[in-house]
Scaffold this motif. Structure first.
Motif, PDB file in Angstrom:
ATOM      1  N   PRO A  97       0.884  -1.016   0.374  1.00  0.00           N
ATOM      2  CA  PRO A  97      -0.137   0.502  -0.238  1.00  0.00           C
ATOM      3  C   PRO A  97       0.921   1.699  -0.293  1.00  0.00           C
ATOM      4  CG  PRO A  97      -0.254  -1.280   2.474  1.00  0.00           C
ATOM      5  CD  PRO A  97       0.671  -1.808   1.352  1.00  0.00           C
ATOM      6  N   SER A  98       2.218   1.273  -0.073  1.00  0.00           N
ATOM      7  CA  SER A  98       3.259   2.301   0.322  1.00  0.00           C
ATOM      8  C   SER A  98       3.263   2.804  -1.296  1.00  0.00           C
ATOM      9  CB  SER A  98       3.862   2.141   1.372  1.00  0.00           C
ATOM     10  OG  SER A  98       5.078   1.352   1.173  1.00  0.00           O
ATOM     11  N   LEU A  99       3.488   1.412  -1.998  1.00  0.00           N
ATOM     12  CA  LEU A  99       3.843   1.926  -3.195  1.00  0.00           C
ATOM     13  C   LEU A  99       2.931   2.365  -4.229  1.00  0.00           C
ATOM     14  CD1 LEU A  99       6.204   1.034  -5.514  1.00  0.00           C
ATOM     15  CD2 LEU A  99       4.001  -1.242  -6.190  1.00  0.00           C
ATOM     16  N   GLY A 100       3.694   3.685  -5.286  1.00  0.00           N
ATOM     17  CA  GLY A 100       2.773   4.396  -6.317  1.00  0.00           C
ATOM     18  C   GLY A 100       2.895   4.412  -7.481  1.00  0.00           C
ATOM     19  N   VAL A 101       2.225   3.885  -8.773  1.00  0.00           N
ATOM     20  CA  VAL A 101       3.477   3.186  -9.855  1.00  0.00           C
ATOM     21  C   VAL A 101       2.693   4.153 -11.460  1.00  0.00           C
ATOM     22  CG1 VAL A 101       2.918   0.877 -11.381  1.00  0.00           C
ATOM     23  CG2 VAL A 101       2.397   0.690  -9.587  1.00  0.00           C
ATOM     24  N   VAL A 102       3.515   4.732 -12.218  1.00  0.00           N
ATOM     25  CA  VAL A 102       3.832   5.426 -12.459  1.00  0.00           C
ATOM     26  C   VAL A 102       3.460   4.067 -14.136  1.00  0.00           C
ATOM     27  CG1 VAL A 102       4.372   7.137 -14.072  1.00  0.00           C
ATOM     28  CG2 VAL A 102       4.629   7.341 -11.612  1.00  0.00           C
ATOM     29  N   LEU A 103       2.205   4.270 -15.609  1.00  0.00           N
ATOM     30  CA  LEU A 103       2.386   3.188 -16.521  1.00  0.00           C
ATOM     31  C   LEU A 103       2.844   4.796 -17.462  1.00  0.00           C
ATOM     32  CD1 LEU A 103       1.729   1.298 -17.669  1.00  0.00           C
ATOM     33  CD2 LEU A 103      -0.522   1.454 -17.989  1.00  0.00           C
ATOM     34  N   ALA A 104       4.465   4.511 -17.829  1.00  0.00           N
ATOM     35  CA  ALA A 104       4.873   5.566 -18.716  1.00  0.00           C
ATOM     36  C   ALA A 104       4.616   4.804 -19.640  1.00  0.00           C
ATOM     37  CB  ALA A 104       5.381   5.909 -18.621  1.00  0.00           C
ATOM     38  N   GLY A 105       3.772   5.639 -20.782  1.00  0.00           N
ATOM     39  CA  GLY A 105       3.614   5.636 -22.548  1.00  0.00           C
ATOM     40  C   GLY A 105       4.129   6.823 -23.330  1.00  0.00           C
ATOM     41  N   ALA A 106       3.735   6.752 -24.636  1.00  0.00           N
ATOM     42  CA  ALA A 106       4.662   7.900 -25.443  1.00  0.00           C
ATOM     43  C   ALA A 106       4.336   8.781 -25.479  1.00  0.00           C
ATOM     44  CB  ALA A 106       5.037   7.001 -26.464  1.00  0.00           C
ATOM     45  N   GLY A 107       2.975   9.161 -25.454  1.00  0.00           N
ATOM     46  CA  GLY A 107       2.357  10.166 -25.534  1.00  0.00           C
ATOM     47  C   GLY A 107       2.523  10.275 -27.125  1.00  0.00           C
TER      48      GLY A 107
ATOM     49  N   ARG B 266      -7.878  -0.061  -9.499  1.00  0.00           N
ATOM     50  CA  ARG B 266      -8.818  -0.614  -9.299  1.00  0.00           C
ATOM     51  C   ARG B 266      -8.826  -2.224  -8.673  1.00  0.00           C
ATOM     52  NH1 ARG B 266     -11.649   1.420 -13.787  1.00  0.00           N
ATOM     53  NH2 ARG B 266     -11.132  -0.647 -14.203  1.00  0.00           N
ATOM     54  N   ARG B 267      -7.411  -3.117  -9.220  1.00  0.00           N
ATOM     55  CA  ARG B 267      -6.642  -4.041  -9.247  1.00  0.00           C
ATOM     56  C   ARG B 267      -6.778  -4.579  -7.779  1.00  0.00           C
ATOM     57  NH1 ARG B 267      -4.115  -7.300 -13.563  1.00  0.00           N
ATOM     58  NH2 ARG B 267      -4.049  -9.673 -12.740  1.00  0.00           N
ATOM     59  N   PHE B 268      -5.871  -2.987  -7.779  1.00  0.00           N
ATOM     60  CA  PHE B 268      -4.346  -3.530  -6.911  1.00  0.00           C
ATOM     61  C   PHE B 268      -4.286  -2.224  -5.519  1.00  0.00           C
ATOM     62  CE2 PHE B 268      -2.900  -4.352 -10.898  1.00  0.00           C
ATOM     63  CZ  PHE B 268      -2.465  -6.258 -10.580  1.00  0.00           C
ATOM     64  N   PRO B 269      -3.675  -2.601  -3.951  1.00  0.00           N
ATOM     65  CA  PRO B 269      -4.637  -1.847  -3.041  1.00  0.00           C
ATOM     66  C   PRO B 269      -3.062  -1.229  -2.531  1.00  0.00           C
ATOM     67  CG  PRO B 269      -3.628  -4.624  -2.188  1.00  0.00           C
ATOM     68  CD  PRO B 269      -3.416  -4.135  -3.669  1.00  0.00           C
ATOM     69  N   VAL B 270      -2.560  -0.559  -4.020  1.00  0.00           N
ATOM     70  CA  VAL B 270      -1.547   0.281  -3.823  1.00  0.00           C
ATOM     71  C   VAL B 270      -1.522   2.069  -3.705  1.00  0.00           C
ATOM     72  CG1 VAL B 270       0.047  -0.875  -5.154  1.00  0.00           C
ATOM     73  CG2 VAL B 270      -1.410   0.981  -6.245  1.00  0.00           C
ATOM     74  N   ALA B 271      -0.500   2.398  -3.317  1.00  0.00           N
ATOM     75  CA  ALA B 271      -1.348   3.965  -3.093  1.00  0.00           C
ATOM     76  C   ALA B 271      -1.942   4.645  -4.248  1.00  0.00           C
ATOM     77  CB  ALA B 271       0.153   4.921  -2.372  1.00  0.00           C
ATOM     78  N   GLY B 272      -2.213   4.212  -5.716  1.00  0.00           N
ATOM     79  CA  GLY B 272      -2.018   5.374  -6.708  1.00  0.00           C
ATOM     80  C   GLY B 272      -1.868   4.806  -7.671  1.00  0.00           C
ATOM     81  N   VAL B 273      -2.387   4.309  -9.028  1.00  0.00           N
ATOM     82  CA  VAL B 273      -1.733   4.599 -10.045  1.00  0.00           C
ATOM     83  C   VAL B 273      -1.788   5.216 -11.085  1.00  0.00           C
ATOM     84  CG1 VAL B 273      -0.992   2.750 -12.349  1.00  0.00           C
ATOM     85  CG2 VAL B 273      -2.024   1.924 -10.059  1.00  0.00           C
ATOM     86  N   LEU B 274      -1.067   6.115 -11.801  1.00  0.00           N
ATOM     87  CA  LEU B 274      -1.285   6.876 -12.794  1.00  0.00           C
ATOM     88  C   LEU B 274      -0.814   7.017 -13.529  1.00  0.00           C
ATOM     89  CD1 LEU B 274      -0.596  10.404 -10.654  1.00  0.00           C
ATOM     90  CD2 LEU B 274      -2.495   9.618 -10.651  1.00  0.00           C
ATOM     91  N   PRO B 275      -1.511   7.208 -15.208  1.00  0.00           N
ATOM     92  CA  PRO B 275      -0.760   7.404 -16.413  1.00  0.00           C
ATOM     93  C   PRO B 275       0.532   8.419 -15.840  1.00  0.00           C
ATOM     94  CG  PRO B 275      -3.004   8.697 -16.508  1.00  0.00           C
ATOM     95  CD  PRO B 275      -2.463   8.109 -15.162  1.00  0.00           C
ATOM     96  N   ALA B 276       1.190   8.342 -17.798  1.00  0.00           N
ATOM     97  CA  ALA B 276       2.206   9.142 -17.727  1.00  0.00           C
ATOM     98  C   ALA B 276       3.332   9.114 -19.309  1.00  0.00           C
ATOM     99  CB  ALA B 276       3.730  10.040 -16.628  1.00  0.00           C
ATOM    100  N   PHE B 277       3.473  10.471 -19.855  1.00  0.00           N
ATOM    101  CA  PHE B 277       3.843  10.230 -20.982  1.00  0.00           C
ATOM    102  C   PHE B 277       5.518  11.252 -21.217  1.00  0.00           C
ATOM    103  CE2 PHE B 277      -0.699  10.709 -21.048  1.00  0.00           C
ATOM    104  CZ  PHE B 277      -1.300   8.852 -21.388  1.00  0.00           C
ATOM    105  N   ALA B 278       5.926  10.583 -22.192  1.00  0.00           N
ATOM    106  CA  ALA B 278       6.957  10.944 -22.513  1.00  0.00           C
ATOM    107  C   ALA B 278       7.063  12.320 -23.286  1.00  0.00           C
ATOM    108  CB  ALA B 278       8.231   9.857 -23.354  1.00  0.00           C
TER     109      ALA B 278
END
Length: 244
Positions: free
Chosen positions: A127-137, A156-168
């Motif tokens: 739960p202390s992990l944050g995840v960035v999903l990085a794509g090209a943009g 929605r699936r994982f009990p992490v601190a958050g998941v956000l998209p980001a772009f290069a």
């Protein structure tokens, strides 16, 4: 005989990119040994799409199926590749060229990205992990929205601190902005998942921008990706078979 499968990747000056595509297509060949599988590139790498289609026509093939090795329907899928195909159809009237759908969206891409992320050693049960999903943009909003949809499904699936998209490039948020937002939400660690098919300039840029975050490898030549390529090929052939 089944028509050749022409797998079309973007191309890169980074030799790791073409090597990754070659390895992926080796997996496709292992899964589907009856298929004639060829690589082609839109730019920066060889052979280019026109060269491969010309070679097929010269060999006497009457049909070919292009499978775009593109994760979303952005500029290269909507403009560059259709333009090359239209030119080939005019130049090579005896060669019928079909174009399959791009690779995304498909759950197998998400599965492979998660496997690459897990290989970094992080736990998606933390739960202390944050995840960035990085794509090209992309300048095409729907392409960016597809990456965001995957990030939302992970949140929605994982009990992490958050998941956000980001772009290069070409879209927001940037990787540093997403990392900062996750830390503001209370993430003690941040991991960056890769929404890139192969190594190259943009994945390297993401790694530089990620700071002290853990960064996963690109999707690469996984079995899931190879089966997806073969399925896109089969789906493109299905209408032809239906009316044959």
């Amino acid at each position: 005989m089944a028509p050749p499968l022409v797998a079309v990747a973007h191309g890169s000056r980074d030799p790791r990119s073409a090597a990754c595509i070659s390895a992926l297509l080796d997996v496709v060949r292992a899964q589907r040994p009856e298929l004639d599988v060829r690589a082609a590139f839109l730019e920066l790498s060889a052979p280019r799409v026109p060269e491969v289609l010309s070679a097929l026509a010269a060999e006497g093939h009457r049909e070919a199926v292009i499978v775009p090795l593109l994760l979303g329907s952005a500029y290269h899928a909507r403009v560059d590749l259709p333009g090359l195909v239209a030119e080939a159809r005019a130049r090579l009237p005896r060669l019928s060229v079909s174009v399959a759908d791009v690779l995304g969206p498909d759950e197998r891409l998400s599965t492979l990205a998660l496997r690459r992320l897990a290989a970094t050693g992080v736990s998606l049960e933390d739960p202390s992990l944050g995840v960035v999903l990085a794509g090209a943009g992309s300048s095409h909003p729907r392409a960016n929205a597809a990456v965001a949809a995957v990030a939302e499904s992970w949140a929605r699936r994982f009990p992490v601190a958050g998941v956000l998209p980001a772009f290069a490039s070409a879209a927001e948020p940037s990787v540093p902005a997403a990392v900062a937002e996750l830390r503001a939400r209370g993430a003690l660690r941040v991991a960056v998942a890769s929404w890139f098919l192969a190594p190259g300039r943009l994945p390297d840029k993401v790694a530089r921008l990620a700071g002290d975050a853990v960064v996963a490898e690109p999707l690469g030549p996984g079995s899931e990706l190879a089966s997806l390529v073969a399925d896109r090929y089969a789906a493109a052939l299905a209408p032809v078979a239906q009316y044959a």
